[in-house]
Design a protein around this motif. Structure first.
Motif, PDB file in Angstrom:
ATOM      1  N   GLY A  25      24.762 -72.220 110.223  1.00  0.00           N
ATOM      2  CA  GLY A  25      23.363 -71.957 109.854  1.00  0.00           C
ATOM      3  C   GLY A  25      22.940 -70.518 110.096  1.00  0.00           C
ATOM      4  O   GLY A  25      21.813 -70.270 110.524  1.00  0.00           O
ATOM      5  N   LEU A  29      16.822 -63.715 110.791  1.00  0.00           N
ATOM      6  CA  LEU A  29      15.426 -63.339 110.522  1.00  0.00           C
ATOM      7  C   LEU A  29      15.355 -61.836 110.312  1.00  0.00           C
ATOM      8  O   LEU A  29      15.783 -61.072 111.194  1.00  0.00           O
ATOM      9  CB  LEU A  29      14.573 -63.701 111.739  1.00  0.00           C
ATOM     10  N   GLU A  52      17.304 -68.838 125.102  1.00  0.00           N
ATOM     11  CA  GLU A  52      17.253 -68.758 123.633  1.00  0.00           C
ATOM     12  C   GLU A  52      18.487 -69.446 123.072  1.00  0.00           C
ATOM     13  O   GLU A  52      19.610 -69.200 123.531  1.00  0.00           O
ATOM     14  CB  GLU A  52      17.219 -67.299 123.146  1.00  0.00           C
ATOM     15  N   PRO A  55      21.151 -66.837 119.399  1.00  0.00           N
ATOM     16  CA  PRO A  55      20.557 -65.495 119.301  1.00  0.00           C
ATOM     17  C   PRO A  55      21.001 -64.706 118.072  1.00  0.00           C
ATOM     18  O   PRO A  55      20.316 -63.768 117.673  1.00  0.00           O
ATOM     19  CB  PRO A  55      21.045 -64.799 120.583  1.00  0.00           C
ATOM     20  N   GLY A  56      22.142 -65.076 117.479  1.00  0.00           N
ATOM     21  CA  GLY A  56      22.616 -64.348 116.294  1.00  0.00           C
ATOM     22  C   GLY A  56      22.864 -62.892 116.618  1.00  0.00           C
ATOM     23  O   GLY A  56      23.610 -62.551 117.534  1.00  0.00           O
ATOM     24  N   PHE A  73      22.370 -68.971 124.230  1.00  0.00           N
ATOM     25  CA  PHE A  73      23.463 -69.903 123.940  1.00  0.00           C
ATOM     26  C   PHE A  73      23.947 -69.659 122.519  1.00  0.00           C
ATOM     27  O   PHE A  73      23.195 -69.888 121.567  1.00  0.00           O
ATOM     28  CB  PHE A  73      22.964 -71.349 124.103  1.00  0.00           C
ATOM     29  N   GLU A  74      25.182 -69.203 122.380  1.00  0.00           N
ATOM     30  CA  GLU A  74      25.687 -68.848 121.051  1.00  0.00           C
ATOM     31  C   GLU A  74      27.111 -69.409 120.887  1.00  0.00           C
ATOM     32  O   GLU A  74      27.912 -69.371 121.813  1.00  0.00           O
ATOM     33  CB  GLU A  74      25.664 -67.315 120.899  1.00  0.00           C
ATOM     34  N   LEU A  79      29.709 -62.962 117.119  1.00  0.00           N
ATOM     35  CA  LEU A  79      28.338 -62.566 117.471  1.00  0.00           C
ATOM     36  C   LEU A  79      28.214 -62.320 118.973  1.00  0.00           C
ATOM     37  O   LEU A  79      27.503 -61.409 119.402  1.00  0.00           O
ATOM     38  CB  LEU A  79      27.334 -63.646 117.033  1.00  0.00           C
ATOM     39  N   ASP A  98      29.104 -74.649 122.057  1.00  0.00           N
ATOM     40  CA  ASP A  98      28.154 -75.472 121.313  1.00  0.00           C
ATOM     41  C   ASP A  98      26.974 -75.821 122.232  1.00  0.00           C
ATOM     42  O   ASP A  98      27.147 -76.510 123.241  1.00  0.00           O
ATOM     43  CB  ASP A  98      28.872 -76.746 120.860  1.00  0.00           C
ATOM     44  N   ASN A 119      15.623 -69.864 116.732  1.00  0.00           N
ATOM     45  CA  ASN A 119      15.647 -70.044 115.284  1.00  0.00           C
ATOM     46  C   ASN A 119      16.908 -70.874 115.072  1.00  0.00           C
ATOM     47  O   ASN A 119      18.013 -70.356 115.067  1.00  0.00           O
ATOM     48  CB  ASN A 119      15.719 -68.670 114.606  1.00  0.00           C
ATOM     49  N   SER A 124      22.530 -78.346 113.338  1.00  0.00           N
ATOM     50  CA  SER A 124      22.547 -78.807 114.731  1.00  0.00           C
ATOM     51  C   SER A 124      21.163 -78.854 115.357  1.00  0.00           C
ATOM     52  O   SER A 124      21.047 -79.118 116.550  1.00  0.00           O
ATOM     53  CB  SER A 124      23.434 -77.885 115.581  1.00  0.00           C
TER      54      SER A 124
HETATM   55  N1  SAM Z   1      18.239 -65.922 116.261  1.00  0.00           N
HETATM   56  C1  SAM Z   1      18.883 -65.278 115.143  1.00  0.00           C
HETATM   57  C2  SAM Z   1      17.846 -64.862 114.131  1.00  0.00           C
HETATM   58  O1  SAM Z   1      16.736 -65.395 114.181  1.00  0.00           O
HETATM   59  O2  SAM Z   1      18.167 -64.018 113.296  1.00  0.00           O
HETATM   60  C3  SAM Z   1      19.941 -66.167 114.486  1.00  0.00           C
HETATM   61  C4  SAM Z   1      19.442 -67.520 114.022  1.00  0.00           C
HETATM   62  S1  SAM Z   1      20.596 -68.378 113.008  1.00  0.00           S
HETATM   63  C5  SAM Z   1      19.484 -69.384 112.074  1.00  0.00           C
HETATM   64  C6  SAM Z   1      21.322 -69.634 114.071  1.00  0.00           C
HETATM   65  C7  SAM Z   1      22.190 -69.102 115.195  1.00  0.00           C
HETATM   66  O3  SAM Z   1      22.675 -70.219 115.960  1.00  0.00           O
HETATM   67  C8  SAM Z   1      23.424 -68.352 114.748  1.00  0.00           C
HETATM   68  O4  SAM Z   1      23.604 -67.225 115.555  1.00  0.00           O
HETATM   69  C9  SAM Z   1      24.580 -69.347 114.961  1.00  0.00           C
HETATM   70  O5  SAM Z   1      25.825 -68.745 115.177  1.00  0.00           O
HETATM   71  C10 SAM Z   1      24.076 -70.092 116.173  1.00  0.00           C
HETATM   72  N2  SAM Z   1      24.601 -71.462 116.305  1.00  0.00           N
HETATM   73  C11 SAM Z   1      24.904 -72.345 115.327  1.00  0.00           C
HETATM   74  N3  SAM Z   1      25.294 -73.528 115.812  1.00  0.00           N
HETATM   75  C12 SAM Z   1      25.223 -73.409 117.167  1.00  0.00           C
HETATM   76  C13 SAM Z   1      25.509 -74.284 118.245  1.00  0.00           C
HETATM   77  N4  SAM Z   1      25.914 -75.545 118.029  1.00  0.00           N
HETATM   78  N5  SAM Z   1      25.381 -73.816 119.506  1.00  0.00           N
HETATM   79  C14 SAM Z   1      24.969 -72.531 119.738  1.00  0.00           C
HETATM   80  N6  SAM Z   1      24.668 -71.655 118.751  1.00  0.00           N
HETATM   81  C15 SAM Z   1      24.792 -72.080 117.482  1.00  0.00           C
END
Ligand code: SAM
Length: 286
Positions: A25, A29, A52, A55-56, A73-74, A79, A98, A119, A124
């Protein structure tokens, strides 16, 4: 890097040899006003432990760090490597893996968070939010960006099509509201769906705080067959201590629930009363 610039983001991802991954996902942003508006909802108090999720590249993290330490948590190692370099001098702790699992572990080992922001990745979002609702000390506030349809479910009034087991799980612990929606153009890559920001504030009077595990089982059993009556869903649940149809009927009546209703017509407080009635009839704490 300019976190509002898709061009800078593409370059950073390329330099780190990572691409936006759909399965996680990764829609970043890129709208400064939206990023600030989300962080403004955080209501961080002194000494709050702030987490958070996802964090992306740090779109929210950068702003959150201005007010104090962040634990993020990433799941994506690419990333994580990027964040470790970009925020090397900031009070940022990264928990890899996860979040559905790592949130629970971190709450256990390091203490539960006061505020959680994210975000959230579309796929998930539900298990991540459920993991937060189920912490033994749920966060005081959650500020989550989710798919609009999920926000509809979180704020759904009883009796509507969107009212579901997930609505009840949230409503037992939180007052939920949706301050604003976020257009697809505010993300890069542009998703196919509209997003909503939801704010969840912990209730002062949580439902069934002493029987939370049993409450979850009761809720799930009543929604198990959505087209079935609550009586039919409940009467076979000997695993929960329901002896037979008469016992199920009497429990429902004690809770003020009409046995011929469907679960979507049962309010969260009534789920609580039913759980209490069942716990009392089992004669043992759950
Ligand atoms: N916060 C950033 C932004 O707003 O630009 C990124 C948001 S992006 C929609 C979702 C983030 O969640 C990505 O960095 C992705 O790698 C991470 N992610 C996806 N599944 C996850 C999981 N099960 N546990 C932790 N992080 C996860």
């Amino acid at each position: 890097m300019n976190l509002n610039s898709p061009r800078d983001i593409t370059a950073a991802l390329r330099a780190a040899e990572i691409g936006p991954k759909k399965r996680w996902g990764q829609n970043f942003l890129v709208d400064g006003n939206v990023r600030r508006a989300i962080v403004a909802l955080v209501d961080r108090r002194q000494d709050d432990r702030l987490w958070e999720v996802g964090p992306g590249l740090g779109a929210l993290t950068e702003l959150l760090l201005a007010a104090g330490p962040v634990t993020a948590f990433e799941i994506d190692w690419g990333l994580i490597a990027y964040l470790r370099t970009a925020f090397a001098t900031d009070p940022l702790t990264i928990v890899a893996g996860d979040a559905v699992q790592t949130l629970r572990e971190a709450a256990h080992t390091e203490g539960a968070p006061d505020v959680v922001v994210g975000n959230l990745p579309y796929r998930s979002a539900a298990p991540i939010l459920s993991a937060l609702f189920e912490l033994s000390r749920p966060p005081r506030r959650i500020v989550a960006t989710v798919q609009k349809e999920m926000a509809d479910r979180l704020v759904a009034p009883v009796g509507t099509r969107q009212y579901s087991a997930f609505t009840v799980a949230a409503a037992a612990v939180y007052r939920v509201h949706r301050p604003f929606d976020v257009r697809p153009a505010c993300f890069y890559p542009v998703p196919e769906v509209v997003s909503s920001v939801v704010v969840m504030d912990q209730r002062l009077d949580p439902v069934c705080a002493h029987h939370r595990a049993l409450f979850r089982q009761v809720k799930d059993s009543l929604f198990a067959g959505r087209r079935k009556t609550v009586l039919n869903n409940l009467k076979g649940r000997s695993d929960l201590g329901v002896r037979d149809a008469d016992h199920a009927r009497s429990l429902l009546e004690t809770a003020g629930i009409t046995p011929s209703d469907r679960a979507e017509r049962v309010g969260v407080e009534a789920f609580g009363r039913l759980t209490e009635a069942l716990a009392a009839s089992r004669g043992a704490p759950s």
